[in-house]
Every structure is written in structure tokens, then in C-alpha cells.
Write a protein that holds these residues in place. Sequence first.
Motif, short mmCIF file in Angstrom:
data_model
loop_
_atom_site.label_atom_id
_atom_site.label_comp_id
_atom_site.label_asym_id
_atom_site.label_seq_id
_atom_site.Cartn_x
_atom_site.Cartn_y
_atom_site.Cartn_z
N SER A 147 55.84 -16.28 -50.97
CA SER A 147 55.00 -15.28 -52.04
C SER A 147 53.41 -15.62 -52.32
O SER A 147 53.05 -16.69 -51.37
N PHE A 148 52.18 -14.79 -51.94
CA PHE A 148 50.81 -15.21 -52.28
C PHE A 148 50.73 -15.60 -53.26
O PHE A 148 50.21 -14.45 -54.26
N VAL A 149 50.13 -16.06 -53.90
CA VAL A 149 49.73 -16.42 -55.39
C VAL A 149 48.26 -16.78 -55.61
O VAL A 149 46.85 -17.76 -54.52
N LEU A 150 47.13 -16.09 -55.86
CA LEU A 150 46.47 -15.94 -56.23
C LEU A 150 45.66 -16.72 -57.82
O LEU A 150 44.70 -17.33 -57.17
N ALA A 151 46.31 -16.82 -58.25
CA ALA A 151 46.35 -16.82 -60.14
C ALA A 151 45.79 -16.40 -60.59
O ALA A 151 43.76 -16.18 -60.90
N ALA A 152 45.75 -14.76 -60.05
CA ALA A 152 44.34 -13.53 -60.80
C ALA A 152 44.28 -13.81 -62.33
O ALA A 152 45.27 -13.56 -62.90
N GLN A 153 43.27 -13.30 -62.52
CA GLN A 153 42.78 -12.60 -63.57
C GLN A 153 42.52 -11.70 -64.24
O GLN A 153 40.99 -11.03 -63.79
N GLY A 163 43.79 -19.68 -68.81
CA GLY A 163 45.08 -20.40 -68.96
C GLY A 163 46.16 -19.42 -68.47
O GLY A 163 47.06 -19.92 -67.98
N GLU A 164 46.41 -18.35 -68.90
CA GLU A 164 48.09 -17.49 -68.96
C GLU A 164 47.48 -17.16 -67.24
O GLU A 164 47.84 -17.46 -66.80
N ALA A 165 46.24 -16.98 -66.47
CA ALA A 165 46.45 -16.78 -65.35
C ALA A 165 47.43 -17.96 -64.33
O ALA A 165 47.54 -17.46 -63.83
N LEU A 166 46.30 -19.15 -64.58
CA LEU A 166 47.37 -19.55 -64.10
C LEU A 166 48.79 -20.24 -63.92
O LEU A 166 49.54 -21.07 -64.15
N HIS A 167 49.64 -20.24 -65.01
CA HIS A 167 50.57 -20.39 -66.13
C HIS A 167 51.70 -18.97 -65.54
O HIS A 167 52.63 -19.80 -64.99
N ARG A 168 50.58 -18.11 -65.49
CA ARG A 168 51.31 -17.09 -64.66
C ARG A 168 52.02 -17.66 -62.82
O ARG A 168 52.48 -17.72 -61.78
N ALA A 169 50.91 -18.53 -62.05
CA ALA A 169 51.10 -18.64 -61.08
C ALA A 169 51.82 -19.68 -61.26
O ALA A 169 52.58 -19.74 -60.19
N VAL A 170 52.02 -20.58 -61.60
CA VAL A 170 52.65 -21.53 -61.63
C VAL A 170 54.30 -21.11 -61.84
O VAL A 170 54.81 -21.65 -60.76
N THR A 187 42.15 -17.45 -60.43
CA THR A 187 41.23 -18.86 -61.31
C THR A 187 41.58 -20.43 -60.44
O THR A 187 41.14 -21.38 -61.40
N CYS A 188 42.04 -20.09 -59.56
CA CYS A 188 42.40 -21.82 -58.63
C CYS A 188 41.54 -22.33 -57.52
O CYS A 188 41.20 -22.08 -57.25
N PRO A 189 40.28 -23.41 -58.19
CA PRO A 189 39.40 -23.49 -57.29
C PRO A 189 39.75 -24.92 -56.32
O PRO A 189 39.28 -24.75 -56.10
N SER A 190 41.66 -25.11 -56.29
CA SER A 190 41.31 -26.23 -56.07
C SER A 190 42.86 -25.71 -55.17
O SER A 190 43.86 -25.78 -56.02
N ALA A 191 43.13 -25.36 -53.91
CA ALA A 191 44.68 -25.14 -53.37
C ALA A 191 45.39 -25.99 -53.32
O ALA A 191 46.51 -26.03 -53.29
N VAL A 192 44.99 -26.76 -52.94
CA VAL A 192 45.61 -28.57 -52.67
C VAL A 192 45.98 -29.52 -53.86
O VAL A 192 47.21 -29.61 -54.21
N THR A 193 45.33 -29.02 -55.10
CA THR A 193 45.68 -29.84 -56.12
C THR A 193 46.97 -28.73 -56.65
O THR A 193 47.66 -29.75 -57.62
N LEU A 194 46.84 -27.55 -56.76
CA LEU A 194 48.05 -26.87 -57.00
C LEU A 194 49.22 -26.58 -56.27
O LEU A 194 49.52 -27.40 -57.01
N ALA A 195 48.74 -27.26 -54.77
CA ALA A 195 50.23 -27.59 -54.03
C ALA A 195 51.02 -28.70 -54.97
O ALA A 195 52.31 -28.45 -54.26
N ALA A 196 50.14 -29.46 -55.39
CA ALA A 196 50.53 -31.53 -55.59
C ALA A 196 51.44 -31.39 -56.36
O ALA A 196 52.67 -31.83 -56.23
N LEU A 197 51.12 -30.09 -57.43
CA LEU A 197 51.81 -29.90 -58.40
C LEU A 197 52.77 -29.09 -58.76
O LEU A 197 53.93 -29.30 -58.88
N LEU A 198 53.21 -28.18 -57.20
CA LEU A 198 54.50 -27.49 -57.35
C LEU A 198 55.12 -27.74 -56.88
O LEU A 198 56.09 -28.04 -56.40
N LEU A 199 54.36 -28.68 -55.36
CA LEU A 199 55.85 -29.27 -55.05
C LEU A 199 56.75 -31.06 -55.68
O LEU A 199 57.10 -30.75 -55.04
#
Length: 342
Positions: free
Chosen positions: A5-11, A18-25, A51-63
Motif C-alpha cells: 500500500s502507498f500511504v499519503l496520509a491525505a487530508q 489528526g484524522e488523516a494521520l489516524h487513517r494512515a496508521v 500530512t506526514c512531514p517525516s516518512a522515516v519517523t512514521l516508519a519507525a512507529l509502524l515498524l
Amino acid sequence: MRVGSFVLAAQFPGQGQGEALHRAVRSAEVAEEAGLDTVWLAEHHFVPYGTCPSAVTLAALLLGRTRRIRVGTAVSVLPTVHPVALGEQAALLHVTSGGRFTLGLGRGGPWVDLEVFGSGLDAYEHGFPESLDLLVRWLREPSVAASGERFSFREVPVVPRPSESLTEAPGPEVVVACTSPASVRLAAERGLPMLLGMHVGDEEKAEMVALWRQCARAAGRPAEEVRGAAHVSAGVCQIADRRTEAVETLLKAMPGWLKQGLEAHVTVDGRKRSMRDPLAYTELLCGLHPVGTPRLCADRLAATSERTGITRFALLVEGSGDLAATEENLRRLGGEVLPQLR
């Protein structure tokens, strides 16, 4: 074939960040449950397009929240960061995740980001090759020094070294977003697989893969590396019992998101920019990618792979803008489409 999947956290219009980021996670968690191979995370600054300004930070959370699925950036924008800082983060995620992290890199655009982060327009127009080479060296060598136009420093040890991971992979995979013959050559000369955008069709992607192979061979890359390069094709996926229903879902939601998201981009130097017509662009994406019944979606992915030689896909599944619909879309992709491809 590997499908992610390709996640943009689109608003989408009317939604909060926050809704966009919750959907992404949540969609990343469901992607693992549904049996997908990878979650690819986009990165944007100052715009509701993503709405994700740091893909590597979000990657850390998801890993940390997942156990099997790979997590990749699509992409980390290299001109806005120091390549060593990003290299350290990538190495850390590689080591601590058991090798499940992929670092996707891109040049980004001539946006105001370059002003905010102090890197300047030159980093975008001319500095990408130097930054890329320094970052790749950081991920491959035990110690690194630099003496380039943008970066110059004494030799320092790489800590943590990616090779210290308790896996067979010597370091995180690196892929490069390519949108032009120049970027294709850049990736090919370094033997790095490409990430190709969702705005181009099979014919153009096949031409870019052929050019990559030609340039890689000319640069002396090993034949096995050239044959085995696993390029990634970005696209859109929406599954329904009828194709008209899937198209209608995207036509209702995506143009509004595209309009407000793309209009929000500001150039750093005031240059004029042309914006795609949101409705026409959505219609184009519906025609290029797996949008329709499970059988149609499987056939479309198989056809793209056959025509282009591409074996990996990063599919935008949040085009409805709705969390419940996104979850259902992911579960149908994993349960009804992937079995037909495997």
C-alpha cells in the motif's frame, strides 16, 4: 510479485490532520493483517496533499506496531535533510526492525520547503547526486569522510553500522524516485532500483525500465544486479463488485483532495507552476490502474508486470477518504486480489 500500500496520509476536504494521520496508521496495520508485502509512506511539508512531514519517523512507529510487513519511505525528500542524519536514521531502523525497512529517496520539488529548512534551491537543482552518494556510502561503509561542494567533514565511524543487523541483509534497501531520463540514469549508474510514479502508464514505465537497464550495463553494473533489480510501480487501487462503483467512489472523493492539496504547494522562487485538472487526473488514474472488480484488478497488475518487468507495486488505497472504506479496500486487496496473483 509483491504488492504493498502507498500511504499519503491525505487530508480530504472537511477532515482534520489528526484524522488523516489516524487513517494512515490504521491502514498500515490492516495492510499487514490483509497479507500485503509492504507499506510505502509519503512525505510532504506544509500541504494537505499529505500530512506526514517525516516518512522515516512514521516508519519507525509502524515498524514498532507490526511484525512481518516491510515499511518503506516513498519518499524521504533528500534535499531538505542532511544525508548523514537520514543515513543514521535508516541504519537504526534497519538494525532494530530485523531488516524490514526500505529507504526510498527523491528530489522533491522547488517548494518553499527549501527555504524553511535552509538548504536552498541549489540543493534541489544540483545537489541531489552528491547527497545520494554520501548517503549510500554511509549505509555501506564502516567509516565515511566527505569533501564535496555541499558536504565536507573529517572521517567518522558509522554508528550503528547497518551490517551489524542480525539479518542477512548488509543494509537497508535504497530505491530512488525517477521522473525523468536524468534521474533514471542516476539510479542505474548506482545500481539502485526505481520508484515510478502513478501518473505514467505502462508504456512509459517500460521505456524507463529499458533505459535503466541500458544505463546500468553501460556503467558496468553486474549482470545479475541488472536482471534482478526490483523496481516499484506506484498506482491507485479501488475494489468494488462493479467497475463503475469503484470509479464512482474515487471520482466523488479524490478531485476535492487533489484540488486543495496541489493548490497549496508554494514555489521557493515564485516560478509559475501548472496544476493538473483534479477531475481529469482522477479519471486518468482510474484508467491506468487497478480500479474495479477483484478480477479486473488482478489482471491489471499482472498486465503491468508483464509489459514493464516491474515486480513490486505501491498502491494508494485511501482514495475514498474514509477509514472504514479504506480498511475494506485493503482486506479485499489481500483476500480477493493477491490470491489470483500468487
